[in-house]
Design a protein around this motif. Structure first.
Motif, PDB file in Angstrom:
ATOM      1  N   VAL A  31      -1.305   5.856  -8.134  1.00  0.00           N
ATOM      2  CA  VAL A  31      -1.448   4.845  -7.088  1.00  0.00           C
ATOM      3  C   VAL A  31      -2.657   3.953  -7.376  1.00  0.00           C
ATOM      4  O   VAL A  31      -2.617   2.731  -7.148  1.00  0.00           O
ATOM      5  CB  VAL A  31      -1.558   5.527  -5.719  1.00  0.00           C
ATOM      6  CG1 VAL A  31      -1.748   4.483  -4.619  1.00  0.00           C
ATOM      7  CG2 VAL A  31      -0.304   6.359  -5.426  1.00  0.00           C
ATOM      8  N   ILE A  32      -3.768   4.543  -7.868  1.00  0.00           N
ATOM      9  CA  ILE A  32      -4.941   3.756  -8.232  1.00  0.00           C
ATOM     10  C   ILE A  32      -4.579   2.725  -9.290  1.00  0.00           C
ATOM     11  O   ILE A  32      -5.013   1.557  -9.229  1.00  0.00           O
ATOM     12  CB  ILE A  32      -6.079   4.675  -8.710  1.00  0.00           C
ATOM     13  CG1 ILE A  32      -6.631   5.484  -7.530  1.00  0.00           C
ATOM     14  CG2 ILE A  32      -7.178   3.890  -9.379  1.00  0.00           C
ATOM     15  CD1 ILE A  32      -7.675   6.502  -7.932  1.00  0.00           C
ATOM     16  N   ASN A  33      -3.774   3.120 -10.284  1.00  0.00           N
ATOM     17  CA  ASN A  33      -3.363   2.174 -11.324  1.00  0.00           C
ATOM     18  C   ASN A  33      -2.591   1.006 -10.723  1.00  0.00           C
ATOM     19  O   ASN A  33      -2.796  -0.164 -11.086  1.00  0.00           O
ATOM     20  CB  ASN A  33      -2.519   2.877 -12.375  1.00  0.00           C
ATOM     21  CG  ASN A  33      -3.361   3.707 -13.330  1.00  0.00           C
ATOM     22  OD1 ASN A  33      -4.576   3.824 -13.162  1.00  0.00           O
ATOM     23  ND2 ASN A  33      -2.719   4.284 -14.333  1.00  0.00           N
ATOM     24  N   LEU A  34      -1.691   1.299  -9.778  1.00  0.00           N
ATOM     25  CA  LEU A  34      -0.926   0.228  -9.145  1.00  0.00           C
ATOM     26  C   LEU A  34      -1.831  -0.691  -8.335  1.00  0.00           C
ATOM     27  O   LEU A  34      -1.692  -1.932  -8.380  1.00  0.00           O
ATOM     28  CB  LEU A  34       0.172   0.820  -8.246  1.00  0.00           C
ATOM     29  CG  LEU A  34       1.305   1.591  -8.945  1.00  0.00           C
ATOM     30  CD1 LEU A  34       2.280   2.158  -7.919  1.00  0.00           C
ATOM     31  CD2 LEU A  34       2.046   0.694  -9.926  1.00  0.00           C
ATOM     32  N   GLU A  45      -0.031  15.733   0.589  1.00  0.00           N
ATOM     33  CA  GLU A  45       0.436  14.773   1.592  1.00  0.00           C
ATOM     34  C   GLU A  45       0.260  13.358   1.049  1.00  0.00           C
ATOM     35  O   GLU A  45      -0.815  12.977   0.577  1.00  0.00           O
ATOM     36  CB  GLU A  45      -0.371  14.971   2.876  1.00  0.00           C
ATOM     37  CG  GLU A  45       0.337  14.428   4.124  1.00  0.00           C
ATOM     38  CD  GLU A  45       0.064  12.962   4.306  1.00  0.00           C
ATOM     39  OE1 GLU A  45       1.034  12.196   4.466  1.00  0.00           O
ATOM     40  OE2 GLU A  45      -1.124  12.566   4.272  1.00  0.00           O
ATOM     41  N   LEU A  46       1.350  12.575   1.062  1.00  0.00           N
ATOM     42  CA  LEU A  46       1.373  11.277   0.397  1.00  0.00           C
ATOM     43  C   LEU A  46       0.441  10.267   1.088  1.00  0.00           C
ATOM     44  O   LEU A  46      -0.225   9.469   0.407  1.00  0.00           O
ATOM     45  CB  LEU A  46       2.810  10.745   0.345  1.00  0.00           C
ATOM     46  CG  LEU A  46       3.003   9.427  -0.391  1.00  0.00           C
ATOM     47  CD1 LEU A  46       2.542   9.549  -1.838  1.00  0.00           C
ATOM     48  CD2 LEU A  46       4.461   8.986  -0.339  1.00  0.00           C
ATOM     49  N   LEU A  47       0.372  10.263   2.415  1.00  0.00           N
ATOM     50  CA  LEU A  47      -0.472   9.295   3.105  1.00  0.00           C
ATOM     51  C   LEU A  47      -1.945   9.510   2.757  1.00  0.00           C
ATOM     52  O   LEU A  47      -2.706   8.550   2.547  1.00  0.00           O
ATOM     53  CB  LEU A  47      -0.254   9.399   4.609  1.00  0.00           C
ATOM     54  CG  LEU A  47      -0.983   8.368   5.471  1.00  0.00           C
ATOM     55  CD1 LEU A  47      -0.588   6.954   5.066  1.00  0.00           C
ATOM     56  CD2 LEU A  47      -0.696   8.596   6.958  1.00  0.00           C
ATOM     57  N   ALA A  48      -2.380  10.766   2.654  1.00  0.00           N
ATOM     58  CA  ALA A  48      -3.761  11.060   2.270  1.00  0.00           C
ATOM     59  C   ALA A  48      -4.028  10.610   0.836  1.00  0.00           C
ATOM     60  O   ALA A  48      -5.112  10.100   0.515  1.00  0.00           O
ATOM     61  CB  ALA A  48      -4.033  12.558   2.420  1.00  0.00           C
ATOM     62  N   ILE A  49      -3.030  10.792  -0.045  1.00  0.00           N
ATOM     63  CA  ILE A  49      -3.187  10.332  -1.429  1.00  0.00           C
ATOM     64  C   ILE A  49      -3.370   8.812  -1.452  1.00  0.00           C
ATOM     65  O   ILE A  49      -4.230   8.273  -2.181  1.00  0.00           O
ATOM     66  CB  ILE A  49      -1.972  10.773  -2.255  1.00  0.00           C
ATOM     67  CG1 ILE A  49      -1.959  12.303  -2.419  1.00  0.00           C
ATOM     68  CG2 ILE A  49      -1.958  10.097  -3.620  1.00  0.00           C
ATOM     69  CD1 ILE A  49      -0.726  12.839  -3.095  1.00  0.00           C
ATOM     70  N   ALA A  50      -2.569   8.105  -0.649  1.00  0.00           N
ATOM     71  CA  ALA A  50      -2.678   6.639  -0.606  1.00  0.00           C
ATOM     72  C   ALA A  50      -4.042   6.204  -0.059  1.00  0.00           C
ATOM     73  O   ALA A  50      -4.647   5.223  -0.542  1.00  0.00           O
ATOM     74  CB  ALA A  50      -1.542   6.071   0.234  1.00  0.00           C
TER      75      ALA A  50
END
Length: 855
Positions: free
Chosen positions: A749-752, A705-710
């Motif tokens: 996402v962490i890199n960004l 799930e993308l929101l949890a990843i974010a």
């Protein structure tokens, strides 16, 4: 034996001779005449003439016979009819009744005829008795003197017994009588001159076909009795020519016509009335002279003989049918428009016969040619892949051992063991079926029947996935018994034998072509074959794909033009390379650039068959991946030699300094050592993460799930953001499920976020948005940092690439972070984009396919 001298060829002279002979043979039969009558009848009945308004019939019908008594009636009855018709305004009266015998009431009839003034009587030519000469049956003298004219009552019957026309003039010797239909007209006076003809010869002149207005009853007809009782409509006979005759069945003459045949014949008086109607409307049909039909036939023979041998076989049928249709159109047009009866059946039949005759000549010529070619093909060697079933079991065992390297094997001929390893005859199953593989665990068995010998072949394969793949491959091998082909009976018929020979030769050629084409098509490299002028004659699918040229346009294109159009060069030019290869017969190998990809082309001459000329075969290999690996290797070496060595050298120098004065170690020195160690660790970690991303496959994907990843990525960077006073704001409430690797996605996402925090000023905001757009999940990271220069944007995701402004500002990086993000997004079949304005900030947007795009 050379048979080219035989005259059976599709030549104009041969075809013309056969068609002329066919025309002569057709004339010896009645078929053309009957077909000509049939065509005339169909045309006349399809386009009937309109009856004239000024013609009528008074019929001696059954009702009149019932009321007026038996025939013959008294002639004063006919006189009364004439007076009634005169009172009704009849212009001309034509009797189709013979008055050849004297009667007591001839005076009354003669007076009535004289009183009317325009009454026509019939003349009949017939022998007065059996075995006597033909003579004229004229009306009695008193009646003949008061008649306005005489006309013959004869109607001509064709050879099929159908009345289609009559002769306008008929008589004996010098006296010719007009027909009953012509006698009332003025042109009856202009009769043909036969003054030199003997008086006993029957003369018939000027035959005309009659286009009937329809079947019996088409012309207005009134009963004889009704006219006498004046019960006919008023004006029925005014200014009309009235024909009087018998229509009662079995009483008058009856004539089969194109409209009726024998089923409903037409009375003779009505036929004469139809003839008069056609005469006054100028619609009588004149038969064309015989030379016209002969001329048309000869012209058709000439046209077919000159055109058909030069035509393709597929056009022959169309030409013959078109010729026949044209002739029929000419016939109908001439008959309906110009009132000319042109017999075209002879020419039409020849046009139809020309198709099988021409086809037969072509087949005969083709058959002789094929026989010669088949004999030639049978003597030439051919390329084919032999059937596995034709191989001896010993050879089959050797080939399988060389290919798969089994752990054990056995070959038995009945009770005898011919070869074995790790397997014995006791291991052979007893229930094997011939020609079918029997797999039992990791053992594979096959029973082969070769004549009277029953061979058993067995293999012991590895007990793993590779062994299972080998067993699956063995099941696809066709090991049919070749004896079934050996006992097939050859055809005994001549045609069947030739077809079988042709089939065999065609199969050999097809197998050779398929073998060669498939070999070239499935080669890993691109293949181009040219002729002696360097023109492309063959190219496989790789060439079509790499050059972006469709296969039809490649065939016939000069090789130098193809290469020059995609990789122009000044020295040496491609035309020079191609020409030197052909003239000097030397191989050349050079680099090639096609659409930004690297290739290696090897050009070699080869001898063309049938001469001393040489063509070119070009082998093109795609070395883009190799060049990319070389480039990455050089970049990695340069990066390691500079960026990795630099912190390590600094650490070693600092450690040596601390070792010289261990008593005075400050916290600043330790912090510096820690920063250098962390930098070395970060470099190693980014190398490892990038390698993991490059090796990522969909086998390591699962639902996430993308929101949890974010959220996880934000939490990981939150400490770094707090140190700079940066607020990380996450916007998104909808769960967006993906099929991917959440660990690497989170790292991307962490890199960004790390970049956003690193390049943002203190106290700014980094915005993270997660939402759905169509069938895609969107994650956008926006900062308020220094932004990215426009000239840096195209190279932002390149490896080891760092912005010049950040380097000058003292922000150190590896240049691998965004490259890692790009690789992860590509592996997930997504897309990443960046929008940046210098001194205002940047926005990185990730677009990833959602798991289920359907609602």
């Amino acid at each position: 034996m050379n048979r080219d001298w035989l005259p059976i060829k599709t030549t104009p002279w041969t075809l013309a001779l056969i068609l002329l002979v066919s025309a002569v043979l057709l004339q010896l039969t009645s078929l053309p005449k009957h077909l000509d009558y049939w065509l005339y009848d169909r045309t006349i009945t399809t386009f009937p003439s309109k009856p004239a308004d000024d013609v009528a019939i008074v019929a001696i019908d059954e009702q009149s016979l019932d009321r007026l008594g038996r025939w013959p009636w008294p002639r004063d009855t006919h006189a009364e009819l004439i007076r009634k018709l005169k009172e009704a305004g009849a212009k001309t009266i034509v009797f189709d009744i013979l008055f050849s015998e004297p009667s007591p009431h001839d005076t009354a009839l003669a007076n009535a005829m004289s009183d009317h003034g325009d009454v026509v009587l019939p003349v009949y030519l017939a022998p007065s008795a059996t075995n006597q000469l033909l003579n004229e049956q004229l009306p009695v003298t008193r009646l003949m003197k008061n008649a306005s004219d005489l006309g013959h009552a004869h109607v001509e019957l064709d050879s099929d017994g159908v009345a289609r026309g009559l002769y306008l003039y008929n008589g004996l010797g010098r006296q010719l009588w007009p027909s009953l239909s012509l006698a009332p007209l003025a042109e009856a006076a202009s009769r043909p001159d036969h003054s030199q003809t003997p008086a006993y010869i029957n003369i018939r002149d000027e035959f005309r076909a009659v286009p009937l207005a329809g079947g019996a009853g088409t012309i207005p007809t009134y009963s004889y009795d009704h006219v006498l009782r004046q019960s006919t409509p008023e004006g029925a006979f005014r200014d009309k020519t009235v024909f009087i005759g018998a229509t009662a069945a079995g009483f008058g003459d009856i004539l089969p016509t194109p409209f009726s045949g024998l089923s409903h014949p037409m009375p003779g008086v009505e036929f004469h009335a139809n003839t008069f109607s056609a005469l006054i409307q100028d619609q009588l049909i004149e038969p064309a002279p015989q030379w016209a039909s002969t001329t048309i036939t000869l012209l058709m023979v000439a046209c077919l003989a000159l055109s058909l041998p030069r035509m393709r076989p597929s056009h022959t049928l169309f030409t013959c049918l078109l010729s026949t249709a044209s002739l029929l159109l000419v016939f109908v047009t001439a008959l309906i428009v110009f009132r000319i009866w042109i017999p075209v059946i002879d020419a039409a039949l020849l046009a139809l016969l020309a198709l099988p005759i021409s086809s037969g000549l072509r087949l005969s010529q083709t058959n002789r040619f094929l026989n010669r070619q088949l004999d030639h093909l049978a003597q030439n060697p051919y390329v084919t892949v032999p059937s596995h079933g034709s191989r001896h079991p010993r050879l089959l065992l050797e080939h399988v051992r060389e290919l798969f390297e089994p752990e054990g094997w056995i070959l038995c001929d009945g009770p005898y063991c011919l070869s074995s390893r790790f397997l014995s005859p006791q291991d052979v199953p007893s229930d094997l079926k011939p020609g079918q593989w029997d797999h039992r665990l990791n053992d594979s068995w096959l029973k082969l029947q070769r004549g009277e010998h029953a061979f058993v072949l067995g293999f012991q394969l590895p007990n793993d996935l590779h062994g299972q793949a080998i067993q699956h491959y063995l099941n696809r091998l066709r090991l049919d018994n070749p004896d079934s082909f050996l006992h097939s009976r050859s055809p005994k018929e001549n045609v069947s034998a030739r077809i079988q020979r042709l089939r065999t030769a065609t199969e050999r050629l097809s197998q050779m072509q398929q073998f060669i084409r498939r070999s070239f098509e499935h080669m890993p490299d691109g293949i181009i074959v040219t002729d002696e002028l360097g023109v492309i004659r063959f190219a496989n699918q790789h060439i079509e794909q790499w050059f972006g040229e469709p296969m039809p346009s490649l065939n016939g294109l000069p090789l130098s033009r193809l290469l020059e159009g995609h990789d122009p060069r000044e020295a040496p030019r491609w035309s020079e390379i191609i020409s030197e290869t052909l003239t000097l017969q030397q191989s050349r190998t050079t680099d090639l650039q096609i659409r930004g990809k690297d290739f290696l082309i090897h050009i070699a001459p080869f001898s063309l068959p049938g001469g001393e000329q040489y063509g070119i075969i070009a082998n093109i290999s795609d070395i883009s991946e190799l060049r990319e690996q070389q480039r990455q290797h050089r970049e990695a070496v340069d990066f390691i030699s500079h960026d990795v060595r630099s912190p390590l050298v600094s650490q070693l120098a600092l450690i040596e300094q601390l070792k010289r004065d261990p008593a005075n170690i400050s916290s600043g020195q330790l912090d510096q050592l820690g920063r250098l160690a962390r930098r070395s660790y970060n470099l190693a970690e980014e190398f490892v993460q990038l390698a993991r991303a490059e090796q990522l496959t969909e086998t390591r994907f699962y639902e996430c799930e993308l929101l949890a990843i974010a959220e996880n990525a934000r939490d990981s960077v939150s400490e770094q953001a707090i140190e700079k006073g940066i607020d990380l704001q996450l916007q998104g409430t909808e769960d967006l499920w993906l099929k991917g690797n959440p660990e690497l996605l989170e790292r991307a996402v962490i890199n960004l976020l790390t970049n956003a925090v690193q390049y943002s000023p203190v106290g700014s905001v980094v915005d993270i948005q997660v939402y759905q757009a169509g069938h895609q999940a969107i994650l956008a990271v926006s900062d308020e940092g220094s932004g990215i220069d426009p000239e840096e944007l195209p190279h932002l995701f390149d490896r080891y690439r760092r912005q010049r402004r950040t380097e000058m500002a003292g922000v150190r990086g590896t240049g691998l972070g965004l490259s890692f993000v790009q690789t992860v997004v590509d592996k997930h079949r997504g897309h990443i984009s960046v929008a940046s304005t210098p001194h205002q900030g940047s926005t990185f947007t990730l677009k990833l396919p959602i798991l289920d795009p359907l609602p």
